[in-house]
Design a protein around this motif. Structure first.
Motif, PDB file in Angstrom:
ATOM      1  N   PHE A 193     -60.790   2.521 -22.967  1.00 21.43           N
ATOM      2  CA  PHE A 193     -60.618   2.248 -21.535  1.00 21.43           C
ATOM      3  C   PHE A 193     -61.806   1.438 -21.006  1.00 21.43           C
ATOM      4  N   ASP A 194     -63.019   1.752 -21.464  1.00 16.79           N
ATOM      5  CA  ASP A 194     -64.196   0.990 -21.038  1.00 16.79           C
ATOM      6  C   ASP A 194     -64.125  -0.460 -21.525  1.00 16.79           C
ATOM      7  N   THR A 195     -63.633  -0.642 -22.735  1.00 17.38           N
ATOM      8  CA  THR A 195     -63.472  -1.991 -23.278  1.00 17.38           C
ATOM      9  C   THR A 195     -62.468  -2.773 -22.439  1.00 17.38           C
ATOM     10  N   TYR A 196     -61.345  -2.147 -22.128  1.00 17.26           N
ATOM     11  CA  TYR A 196     -60.324  -2.813 -21.314  1.00 17.26           C
ATOM     12  C   TYR A 196     -60.895  -3.203 -19.954  1.00 17.26           C
ATOM     13  N   ALA A 197     -61.693  -2.319 -19.362  1.00 16.80           N
ATOM     14  CA  ALA A 197     -62.296  -2.607 -18.057  1.00 16.80           C
ATOM     15  C   ALA A 197     -63.217  -3.825 -18.148  1.00 16.80           C
ATOM     16  N   ALA A 198     -63.912  -3.960 -19.281  1.00 17.79           N
ATOM     17  CA  ALA A 198     -64.807  -5.109 -19.471  1.00 17.79           C
ATOM     18  C   ALA A 198     -64.027  -6.401 -19.683  1.00 17.79           C
ATOM     19  N   TRP A 199     -62.794  -6.292 -20.154  1.00 17.45           N
ATOM     20  CA  TRP A 199     -61.981  -7.466 -20.456  1.00 17.45           C
ATOM     21  C   TRP A 199     -61.267  -8.045 -19.234  1.00 17.45           C
ATOM     22  N   THR A 200     -61.266  -7.333 -18.113  1.00 14.02           N
ATOM     23  CA  THR A 200     -60.507  -7.793 -16.954  1.00 14.02           C
ATOM     24  C   THR A 200     -61.385  -7.832 -15.712  1.00 14.02           C
ATOM     25  N   ASP A 201     -61.002  -8.675 -14.768  1.00 15.30           N
ATOM     26  CA  ASP A 201     -61.725  -8.755 -13.502  1.00 15.30           C
ATOM     27  C   ASP A 201     -61.234  -7.711 -12.503  1.00 15.30           C
ATOM     28  N   ARG A 202     -60.067  -7.131 -12.749  1.00 12.89           N
ATOM     29  CA  ARG A 202     -59.533  -6.143 -11.806  1.00 12.89           C
ATOM     30  C   ARG A 202     -60.181  -4.778 -12.049  1.00 12.89           C
ATOM     31  N   VAL A 203     -60.209  -3.969 -11.025  1.00 15.17           N
ATOM     32  CA  VAL A 203     -60.612  -2.573 -11.187  1.00 15.17           C
ATOM     33  C   VAL A 203     -59.389  -1.852 -11.697  1.00 15.17           C
ATOM     34  N   ILE A 204     -59.480  -1.269 -12.873  1.00 16.78           N
ATOM     35  CA  ILE A 204     -58.333  -0.596 -13.469  1.00 16.78           C
ATOM     36  C   ILE A 204     -58.034   0.681 -12.669  1.00 16.78           C
TER      37      ILE A 204
END
Length: 159
Positions: free
Chosen positions: A140-151
């Motif tokens: 989940f942390d990796t995904y958050a780093a990959w996107t500009d949106r707040v997950i």
């Protein structure tokens, strides 16, 4: 996964299609077996630490039809907490918009299905839940780093 090594192919339309096909397959297996198959996620960070999967059914905001997706989940007391990560894609998943439009959902865990009311976690709740979600599934942390949106984090409370 290296949060700084965002895969270039992540923006390809085929990634969304692959996620959708995998989601449909997982949902079918889960429903057919009461969660014996498809009830745990074993990809990425979950390879060595399998993560529990629930089925969330919402009402399509455009179609009005029931839409079911498999999601990793965290229990927080009586609440079920899910994450609209979509693997770090730039846009939120369709189920998130459905839940925002109509918060009445069904969640199946194993063979049991119950009614819940979903709501988007506020900033304080999200800050409290995020470390627990990352402990559950580190990617989940990796995904958050990959996107500009707040997950978004979605809290589902018993109806």
């Amino acid at each position: 996964m290296d949060a700084n090594a965002r895969p270039a192919q992540l923006d390809s339309p085929i990634v969304g299609r692959i996620i959708k096909i995998g989601s449909r397959l997982n949902t079918r297996l889960y429903k057919l077996t009461g969660g014996r198959l498809g009830g745990t996620w074993r990809v990425g960070a979950a390879l060595k630490k399998p993560t529990p999967v629930c089925l969330l059914t919402s009402t399509g905001r455009k179609s009005g039809e029931a839409r079911t997706v498999p999601l990793l989940y965290l229990t927080d007391g009586d609440d079920i907490v899910v994450v609209a990560s979509q693997g770090g894609l730039p846009k939120n998943p369709a189920w998130f918009y459905n839940v925002r439009a109509d918060p009445s959902v069904q969640i199946q865990i194993g063979p049991d299905s119950k009614a819940y009311i979903a709501r988007i976690a506020d900033d304080v709740e999200r800050a409290e839940l995020w470390p627990r979600l990352v402990e559950l599934y580190a990617d989940f942390d990796t995904y958050a780093a990959w996107t500009d949106r707040v997950i978004p984090v979605v809290i589902c409370s018993p109806a």
